[in-house]
Design a protein around this motif. Structure first.
Motif, PDB file in Angstrom:
ATOM      1  N   LEU A  21      51.125  42.024  51.061  1.00  0.00           N
ATOM      2  CA  LEU A  21      51.755  41.442  52.210  1.00  0.00           C
ATOM      3  C   LEU A  21      52.106  42.768  52.810  1.00  0.00           C
ATOM      4  O   LEU A  21      52.571  43.889  52.324  1.00  0.00           O
ATOM      5  CB  LEU A  21      53.254  40.810  51.910  1.00  0.00           C
ATOM      6  N   PRO A  22      51.730  43.009  54.056  1.00  0.00           N
ATOM      7  CA  PRO A  22      51.624  44.468  54.648  1.00  0.00           C
ATOM      8  C   PRO A  22      53.403  45.029  55.116  1.00  0.00           C
ATOM      9  O   PRO A  22      53.438  46.077  55.034  1.00  0.00           O
ATOM     10  CB  PRO A  22      51.097  44.314  56.415  1.00  0.00           C
ATOM     11  N   GLN A  23      54.032  43.925  54.966  1.00  0.00           N
ATOM     12  CA  GLN A  23      55.507  44.282  55.176  1.00  0.00           C
ATOM     13  C   GLN A  23      56.264  44.938  53.871  1.00  0.00           C
ATOM     14  O   GLN A  23      57.090  45.767  54.182  1.00  0.00           O
ATOM     15  CB  GLN A  23      56.493  43.207  55.469  1.00  0.00           C
ATOM     16  N   ILE A  24      55.536  44.863  52.716  1.00  0.00           N
ATOM     17  CA  ILE A  24      55.957  45.676  51.556  1.00  0.00           C
ATOM     18  C   ILE A  24      55.631  47.019  51.736  1.00  0.00           C
ATOM     19  O   ILE A  24      54.626  47.442  51.536  1.00  0.00           O
ATOM     20  CB  ILE A  24      55.627  45.071  50.286  1.00  0.00           C
ATOM     21  N   VAL A  25      56.702  47.920  51.937  1.00  0.00           N
ATOM     22  CA  VAL A  25      56.559  49.434  52.043  1.00  0.00           C
ATOM     23  C   VAL A  25      57.141  50.353  50.998  1.00  0.00           C
ATOM     24  O   VAL A  25      56.765  51.387  50.652  1.00  0.00           O
ATOM     25  CB  VAL A  25      57.328  49.838  53.218  1.00  0.00           C
ATOM     26  N   GLY A  26      57.880  49.634  50.021  1.00  0.00           N
ATOM     27  CA  GLY A  26      58.545  50.656  49.000  1.00  0.00           C
ATOM     28  C   GLY A  26      58.803  49.703  47.671  1.00  0.00           C
ATOM     29  O   GLY A  26      58.874  48.471  47.829  1.00  0.00           O
ATOM     30  N   PHE A  27      59.194  50.405  46.704  1.00  0.00           N
ATOM     31  CA  PHE A  27      59.638  50.036  45.322  1.00  0.00           C
ATOM     32  C   PHE A  27      60.675  50.900  44.890  1.00  0.00           C
ATOM     33  O   PHE A  27      60.549  51.896  44.622  1.00  0.00           O
ATOM     34  CB  PHE A  27      58.646  49.976  44.449  1.00  0.00           C
ATOM     35  N   LYS A  28      61.976  50.231  44.600  1.00  0.00           N
ATOM     36  CA  LYS A  28      63.095  50.792  44.086  1.00  0.00           C
ATOM     37  C   LYS A  28      63.288  50.473  42.750  1.00  0.00           C
ATOM     38  O   LYS A  28      63.523  49.297  42.494  1.00  0.00           O
ATOM     39  CB  LYS A  28      64.205  50.662  44.835  1.00  0.00           C
ATOM     40  N   ASP A  29      63.137  51.478  41.811  1.00  0.00           N
ATOM     41  CA  ASP A  29      63.547  50.905  40.147  1.00  0.00           C
ATOM     42  C   ASP A  29      65.013  51.386  39.891  1.00  0.00           C
ATOM     43  O   ASP A  29      65.570  52.438  40.054  1.00  0.00           O
ATOM     44  CB  ASP A  29      62.636  51.510  39.396  1.00  0.00           C
ATOM     45  N   GLY A  30      65.649  50.384  39.446  1.00  0.00           N
ATOM     46  CA  GLY A  30      67.097  50.500  38.770  1.00  0.00           C
ATOM     47  C   GLY A  30      67.094  50.001  37.400  1.00  0.00           C
ATOM     48  O   GLY A  30      68.150  49.581  36.944  1.00  0.00           O
ATOM     49  N   THR A  36      69.499  42.529  51.349  1.00  0.00           N
ATOM     50  CA  THR A  36      69.582  41.107  51.221  1.00  0.00           C
ATOM     51  C   THR A  36      68.975  40.424  49.762  1.00  0.00           C
ATOM     52  O   THR A  36      68.700  41.191  48.941  1.00  0.00           O
ATOM     53  CB  THR A  36      68.513  40.640  52.198  1.00  0.00           C
ATOM     54  N   GLY A  37      69.395  39.303  49.406  1.00  0.00           N
ATOM     55  CA  GLY A  37      69.028  39.038  48.266  1.00  0.00           C
ATOM     56  C   GLY A  37      69.981  37.878  47.883  1.00  0.00           C
ATOM     57  O   GLY A  37      70.641  37.373  48.552  1.00  0.00           O
ATOM     58  N   LEU A  49      64.223  45.950  55.116  1.00  0.00           N
ATOM     59  CA  LEU A  49      65.244  45.345  54.107  1.00  0.00           C
ATOM     60  C   LEU A  49      65.004  45.936  52.637  1.00  0.00           C
ATOM     61  O   LEU A  49      63.904  46.103  52.355  1.00  0.00           O
ATOM     62  CB  LEU A  49      64.704  43.734  54.066  1.00  0.00           C
ATOM     63  N   LEU A  50      66.092  45.955  52.131  1.00  0.00           N
ATOM     64  CA  LEU A  50      66.065  46.248  50.528  1.00  0.00           C
ATOM     65  C   LEU A  50      66.386  44.943  50.005  1.00  0.00           C
ATOM     66  O   LEU A  50      67.359  44.304  50.133  1.00  0.00           O
ATOM     67  CB  LEU A  50      67.166  47.095  50.307  1.00  0.00           C
ATOM     68  N   ILE A  51      65.558  44.534  49.017  1.00  0.00           N
ATOM     69  CA  ILE A  51      65.515  43.102  48.593  1.00  0.00           C
ATOM     70  C   ILE A  51      66.101  43.033  47.252  1.00  0.00           C
ATOM     71  O   ILE A  51      65.560  43.355  46.139  1.00  0.00           O
ATOM     72  CB  ILE A  51      64.340  42.124  48.888  1.00  0.00           C
ATOM     73  N   LEU A  52      67.357  42.747  47.080  1.00  0.00           N
ATOM     74  CA  LEU A  52      68.140  42.378  45.809  1.00  0.00           C
ATOM     75  C   LEU A  52      67.625  41.448  44.935  1.00  0.00           C
ATOM     76  O   LEU A  52      66.854  40.324  45.481  1.00  0.00           O
ATOM     77  CB  LEU A  52      69.525  42.604  45.834  1.00  0.00           C
ATOM     78  N   PRO A  53      67.722  41.137  43.683  1.00  0.00           N
ATOM     79  CA  PRO A  53      67.489  40.304  42.916  1.00  0.00           C
ATOM     80  C   PRO A  53      67.685  38.884  43.189  1.00  0.00           C
ATOM     81  O   PRO A  53      68.962  38.918  43.743  1.00  0.00           O
ATOM     82  CB  PRO A  53      67.824  40.661  41.555  1.00  0.00           C
ATOM     83  N   PRO A  54      67.206  37.853  42.621  1.00  0.00           N
ATOM     84  CA  PRO A  54      67.586  36.505  42.818  1.00  0.00           C
ATOM     85  C   PRO A  54      68.958  36.213  42.093  1.00  0.00           C
ATOM     86  O   PRO A  54      69.416  36.910  41.303  1.00  0.00           O
ATOM     87  CB  PRO A  54      66.580  35.724  42.256  1.00  0.00           C
ATOM     88  N   ARG A  67      65.694  45.502  39.129  1.00  0.00           N
ATOM     89  CA  ARG A  67      66.743  45.793  38.280  1.00  0.00           C
ATOM     90  C   ARG A  67      67.197  44.452  37.595  1.00  0.00           C
ATOM     91  O   ARG A  67      67.042  43.255  37.984  1.00  0.00           O
ATOM     92  CB  ARG A  67      67.926  46.434  38.923  1.00  0.00           C
ATOM     93  N   ASP A  68      68.028  44.473  36.815  1.00  0.00           N
ATOM     94  CA  ASP A  68      68.600  43.340  36.006  1.00  0.00           C
ATOM     95  C   ASP A  68      67.669  42.164  35.652  1.00  0.00           C
ATOM     96  O   ASP A  68      66.869  42.425  34.924  1.00  0.00           O
ATOM     97  CB  ASP A  68      69.802  42.798  36.920  1.00  0.00           C
ATOM     98  N   ASN A  69      67.667  41.053  36.484  1.00  0.00           N
ATOM     99  CA  ASN A  69      66.918  39.980  36.291  1.00  0.00           C
ATOM    100  C   ASN A  69      65.746  39.842  37.007  1.00  0.00           C
ATOM    101  O   ASN A  69      64.814  38.994  36.899  1.00  0.00           O
ATOM    102  CB  ASN A  69      67.520  38.539  36.230  1.00  0.00           C
ATOM    103  N   ALA A  70      65.375  41.176  37.808  1.00  0.00           N
ATOM    104  CA  ALA A  70      64.076  41.168  38.497  1.00  0.00           C
ATOM    105  C   ALA A  70      63.255  42.159  38.048  1.00  0.00           C
ATOM    106  O   ALA A  70      63.622  43.321  38.417  1.00  0.00           O
ATOM    107  CB  ALA A  70      64.434  41.304  40.175  1.00  0.00           C
ATOM    108  N   VAL A  71      62.541  42.001  36.876  1.00  0.00           N
ATOM    109  CA  VAL A  71      61.688  43.105  36.338  1.00  0.00           C
ATOM    110  C   VAL A  71      60.044  42.681  36.785  1.00  0.00           C
ATOM    111  O   VAL A  71      59.767  41.642  35.994  1.00  0.00           O
ATOM    112  CB  VAL A  71      61.901  43.185  35.073  1.00  0.00           C
ATOM    113  N   PHE A  72      59.292  43.545  37.072  1.00  0.00           N
ATOM    114  CA  PHE A  72      57.997  43.061  37.597  1.00  0.00           C
ATOM    115  C   PHE A  72      57.029  43.581  36.775  1.00  0.00           C
ATOM    116  O   PHE A  72      57.055  44.742  36.139  1.00  0.00           O
ATOM    117  CB  PHE A  72      57.904  43.748  38.917  1.00  0.00           C
TER     118      PHE A  72
END
Length: 302
Positions: free
Chosen positions: A154-163, A81-82, A103-108, A138-143
């Protein structure tokens, strides 16, 4: 949320299209079953390999529902999603309604936001559906680490995927956040970079190659974890790097080359991709076919 956590090799089905440019359900089912039967540890539907950017809402729901049905609880199913925020909220709700595990949340879409904007974007999507969620960098979503720390409230956050591939930043993130998140390598052709990521605590990765050579991906992963340097060297020299060189020949091959590989091994997904992607050129298809045939001869399927 713990049972929705993922590990190991992550499968990313494609979006197969028929001659009328509709989702080919038979081909999608074959793709998902192939991944499951090959022992992959999770299914990620409607993500980058699944041409998320080109799917209608109806097609998105169709693919998520099929992934959940075919998987039948064998492994977690995460839905991409995203993009446009309001669109992402609608899709996230459809993923929940149709039984996705997370959900795997893609960049805005388009915007390169400030950290506060990035935080609000991901928080809105996570809270809208209430599903276990993976942040995708990835791309324009860099934390920055502080932003991830806030989102980890937020307890719903379970993972971090780096691209994104900034290893200095990944060191900061993993050493700041620690085991609170499951760390995932999401670089294009993740097998290429996995040794560097494994040293930072990234224990799983998305494998595009698993759509056509899943046993080779498993062989590689086991060799990496077992420290079998000789086998790793052979796999890199004779399979991974040759495929990666073909992938880099054209923009968009990260997706269309997957379909070419699947066609070569006999999976019925076809070669069609939606704009702005392009199909694999004939010469590159032949090169990929040679690599795959060699891989199957040297490393037969078990």
């Amino acid at each position: 949320m713990a049972k929705q956590g993922v590990q190991g090799i992550l499968g990313f089905p494609v979006a197969p299209f028929d001659r009328s440019d509709n989702i080919d359900e038979r081909a999608l089912e074959a793709n998902i079953r192939f991944l499951l039967d090959s022992g992959l540890d999770a299914i990620f539907i409607c993500a980058g390999s699944g041409e998320f950017q080109s799917l209608s809402v109806a097609e998105y729901e169709q693919m998520v529902a099929m992934a959940v049905s075919v998987t039948a609880g064998r492994v977690p199913v995460y839905a991409g999603t995203g993009g446009n925020l309001q669109h992402a909220v609608v899709l996230s709700d459809l993923a929940r309604i149709n039984g996705a595990d997370g959900l795997l949340i893609l960049p805005p879409y388009l915007i390169s936001p400030e950290q506060e904007g990035l935080y609000r974007y991901y928080r809105t999507i996570v809270e809208s559906a209430g599903l276990p969620s993976i942040l995708y960098q990835r791309d324009n979503a860099v934390f920055q680490p502080a932003t991830v720390q806030r989102l980890c409230e937020l307890p719903q956050i379970v993972g971090f995927k780096d691209g994104f591939g900034n290893m200095e930043l990944n060191v900061e993130l993993t050493r700041t956040i620690g085991s609170r998140l499951q760390w995932m390598n999401g670089m294009p052709f993740a097998e290429i970079t996995m040794p560097a990521y494994a040293g930072l605590g990234f224990e799983c990765y998305s494998s595009a190659m698993s759509n056509y050579l899943p046993h080779v991906s498993r062989l590689y992963f086991n060799a990496l974890r077992g420290g079998d340097r000789e086998l790793l060297q052979t796999l890199y020299a004779e399979v991974l790097l040759p495929i990666n060189r073909i992938r880099k020949q054209r923009k968009g091959y990260a997706v269309s080359l997957i379909k070419a590989g699947m066609d070569i091994v006999g999976l019925p997904v076809g070669a069609a991709v939606r704009a702005p992607l392009i199909e694999v050129e004939t010469e590159h298809y032949k090169q990929l076919e040679q690599v795959i045939r060699h891989a199957l001869d040297k490393f037969p399927r078990p």
